[in-house]
Design a protein around this motif. Structure first.
Motif, PDB file in Angstrom:
ATOM      1  N   LEU A 368     -32.640 -37.899 -44.716  1.00 48.40           N
ATOM      2  CA  LEU A 368     -34.257 -37.323 -43.709  1.00 48.40           C
ATOM      3  C   LEU A 368     -34.700 -38.344 -42.837  1.00 48.40           C
ATOM      4  N   LYS A 372     -36.502 -33.607 -38.869  1.00 46.74           N
ATOM      5  CA  LYS A 372     -37.852 -32.722 -39.408  1.00 46.74           C
ATOM      6  C   LYS A 372     -37.272 -31.584 -40.270  1.00 46.74           C
ATOM      7  N   ILE A 373     -38.012 -31.170 -41.196  1.00 51.88           N
ATOM      8  CA  ILE A 373     -37.705 -30.021 -42.177  1.00 51.88           C
ATOM      9  C   ILE A 373     -37.640 -28.813 -41.363  1.00 51.88           C
ATOM     10  N   SER A 374     -36.972 -27.403 -41.671  1.00 54.43           N
ATOM     11  CA  SER A 374     -37.045 -26.423 -40.985  1.00 54.43           C
ATOM     12  C   SER A 374     -38.392 -26.167 -40.951  1.00 54.43           C
ATOM     13  N   ALA A 379     -41.899 -28.406 -48.407  1.00 54.07           N
ATOM     14  CA  ALA A 379     -41.016 -29.150 -49.260  1.00 54.07           C
ATOM     15  C   ALA A 379     -41.887 -30.113 -49.780  1.00 54.07           C
ATOM     16  N   PHE A 406     -42.274 -33.665 -45.594  1.00 57.49           N
ATOM     17  CA  PHE A 406     -42.554 -33.342 -46.958  1.00 57.49           C
ATOM     18  C   PHE A 406     -43.787 -33.734 -47.258  1.00 57.49           C
ATOM     19  N   ALA A 457     -32.396 -32.673 -49.898  1.00 59.22           N
ATOM     20  CA  ALA A 457     -33.020 -32.877 -48.510  1.00 59.22           C
ATOM     21  C   ALA A 457     -32.477 -32.518 -47.382  1.00 59.22           C
ATOM     22  N   ALA A 460     -33.544 -28.845 -46.932  1.00 57.50           N
ATOM     23  CA  ALA A 460     -34.839 -28.829 -46.442  1.00 57.50           C
ATOM     24  C   ALA A 460     -34.920 -28.894 -44.745  1.00 57.50           C
ATOM     25  N   VAL A 461     -33.863 -29.661 -43.957  1.00 52.79           N
ATOM     26  CA  VAL A 461     -33.775 -29.762 -42.881  1.00 52.79           C
ATOM     27  C   VAL A 461     -33.102 -28.733 -42.229  1.00 52.79           C
TER      28      VAL A 461
END
Length: 472
Positions: A368, A372-374, A379, A406, A457, A460-461
């Motif tokens: 991570l 950045k997560i989508s 999350a 997150f 992880a 999530a991205v």
């Protein structure tokens, strides 16, 4: 006669055995862990029969299943959760049991705090009213979950009636080609995929081989944790220098000369060379790739490079398995032939007694960092204990997770099970580092896919499942 490590621990704790009728044996219990969900009725039974806890110094309690992972200064909204926590507080106070309460610095998931506090020791027998007590077997302990009536029996007698299980060896050889991308979670999911959810039924699994000896204690715990998902009574690993180094200087570990004296005993907790096993299974770890569950039990697992199987392919001629696959596909809203990497997700959960230790969080944070997560993914990361949380924060891991998008939470079981505020909404699809993907496990109508921390992880991205080997 040659003995396995399980045979040796069993013999050392045998109080009474009815060898003639093959009935249950009475074994002594060294350590008893309790939590707020499965203990209230046990204490009620003690009171009704005017019994005391036989050895309160050998029982340790924590709150984990129902505790909120958000602001703990606020009152508990759920009445049942509040009642169970208050009941545990009163019961521990009345019977003189050590409790790691909601605001205690040592509070956390019972199977995380036991090892990190040095309460889990080699050669001991450990029970708890929770299925995943097998986690503690990573230390060369005989550890298994028990029901509420047995919780009462152990509290009252410090002993337990049970039948001796069979010996099942699982030999894991060779090393990992990429020990970050391919994790212990992938290994145990691959094992369950191969032997099935009843493959270990009636057995205690001993994990052996060159691969196991290379693993950290955290990774050994992940593997032993999910032994129950293969139907086993327990899972264990013979203790070695990795085990002993982990336990040195823990809060409750024996100290100084006492620790050194115990080492001689602990080093003998190995299966004899000519030990006989009732069942064996071998796996070359080099052949394993990242795993993702697609269905509603942990055996419904595929390689991340694979497609959703059709029921006939999965069942291999077993009609019951075919019916189970058809139902799972419907519940999970999946179509056979779909690449798992085409599957979009809504939620990511990094936590549980399987994968919420410091090492798990460190590995997820590597994926991570500076990402950045989508935008369509929500999350959260839930450390397994307050000690894990504090250690992670000292390393700056919380900032990496928060910067990525997150939520950084307090310790507890959280979204592993739908028994607290952290649940999935109907139809939400979650990449989860927990241990069970049953229908409704994380909330009514929620769809759970079990993966490793690094896979979670990366998902999530990306907003979907990806082959994390391409990221490392």
């Amino acid at each position: 006669m040659a003995q396995t490590v399980y045979d040796k621990i069993w013999k050392n704790h045998l109080v009474y055995s009815d060898d003639i009728d093959d009935g249950p044996s009475l074994i002594y219990i060294d350590r008893h862990f309790i939590h707020e969900v499965t203990s209230p009725q046990a204490f009620d039974g003690l009171r009704m029969n005017n019994r005391k806890v036989r050895k309160p110094n050998l029982t340790f309690a924590t709150v984990d299943h129902n505790v909120p992972t958000t602001n703990r200064s606020l009152p508990l909204v759920d009445e049942i959760s509040s009642l169970q926590i208050k009941s545990l507080q009163k019961n521990c106070g009345d019977f003189g049991i050590t409790l790691f309460d909601i605001n205690d610095q040592y509070q956390g998931i019972v199977h995380v705090i036991g090892p990190e506090l040095g309460l889990t020791l080699p050669g001991t027998t450990i029970v708890c009213g929770d299925s995943h007590t097998s986690t503690h077997g990573a230390f060369g302990a005989l550890a298994f979950g028990i029901g509420t009536s047995d919780v009462e029996h152990v509290l009252a007698t410090q002993c337990l009636w049970m039948k001796k299980a069979k010996n099942f060896e699982i030999v894991l050889n060779h090393g990992l080609k990429n020990d970050l991308a391919i994790s212990a979670k992938d290994v145990i999911l691959s094992i369950i995929k191969n032997i099935g959810t009843s493959g270990g039924s009636g057995s205690v699994i001993e994990y052996r081989g060159s691969f196991i000896s290379k693993l950290s204690m955290e990774k050994r715990m992940t593997i032993c944790n999910m032994s129950i998902e293969a139907g086993a009574r327990a899972g264990l690993v013979s203790p070695d220098d990795v085990t002993f180094d982990y336990l040195r200087e823990k809060k409750y570990s024996p100290k100084n000369e006492s620790f050194e004296r115990l080492l001689n005993t602990w080093r003998g907790l190995r299966s004899d060379n000519d030990s006989k096993y009732d069942k064996s299974f071998m796996l070359n770890v080099d052949d394993i790739v990242p795993q993702v569950t697609w269905g509603t039990n942990p055996a419904m697992t595929i390689d991340v490079t694979s497609t959703i199987p059709n029921p006939d392919e999965y069942a291999k001629g077993n009609e019951e398995e075919k019916k189970s696959a058809i139902r799972a596909l419907k519940y999970m809203n999946l179509t056979p032939g779909l690449p798992i990497t085409d599957l979009s997700i809504d939620r990511v959960f990094i936590g549980s007694c399987t994968n919420a230790r410091l090492e798990d969080l460190i590995e997820a944070s590597i994926i991570l960092k500076d990402k950045k997560i989508s935008s369509h993914v929500k999350a959260m990361v839930v450390p397994g204990s307050q000690q894990v949380k504090m250690s992670a924060e000292k390393l700056g891991l919380d900032k990496i997770f928060v910067d990525a998008g997150f939520e950084w939470r307090e310790s507890g079981c959280s979204m592993c099970l739908g028994m607290n505020p952290d649940i999935l909404l109907p139809g939400e699809r979650c990449a989860s580092t927990s241990n069970r993907n049953f229908e409704g496990r994380q909330g009514t109508g929620g769809r759970t896919h079990l993966v490793s921390p690094v896979m979670a992880a990366a998902a999530a991205v990306a907003g979907r499942f990806v082959d994390v080997r391409e990221w490392i």
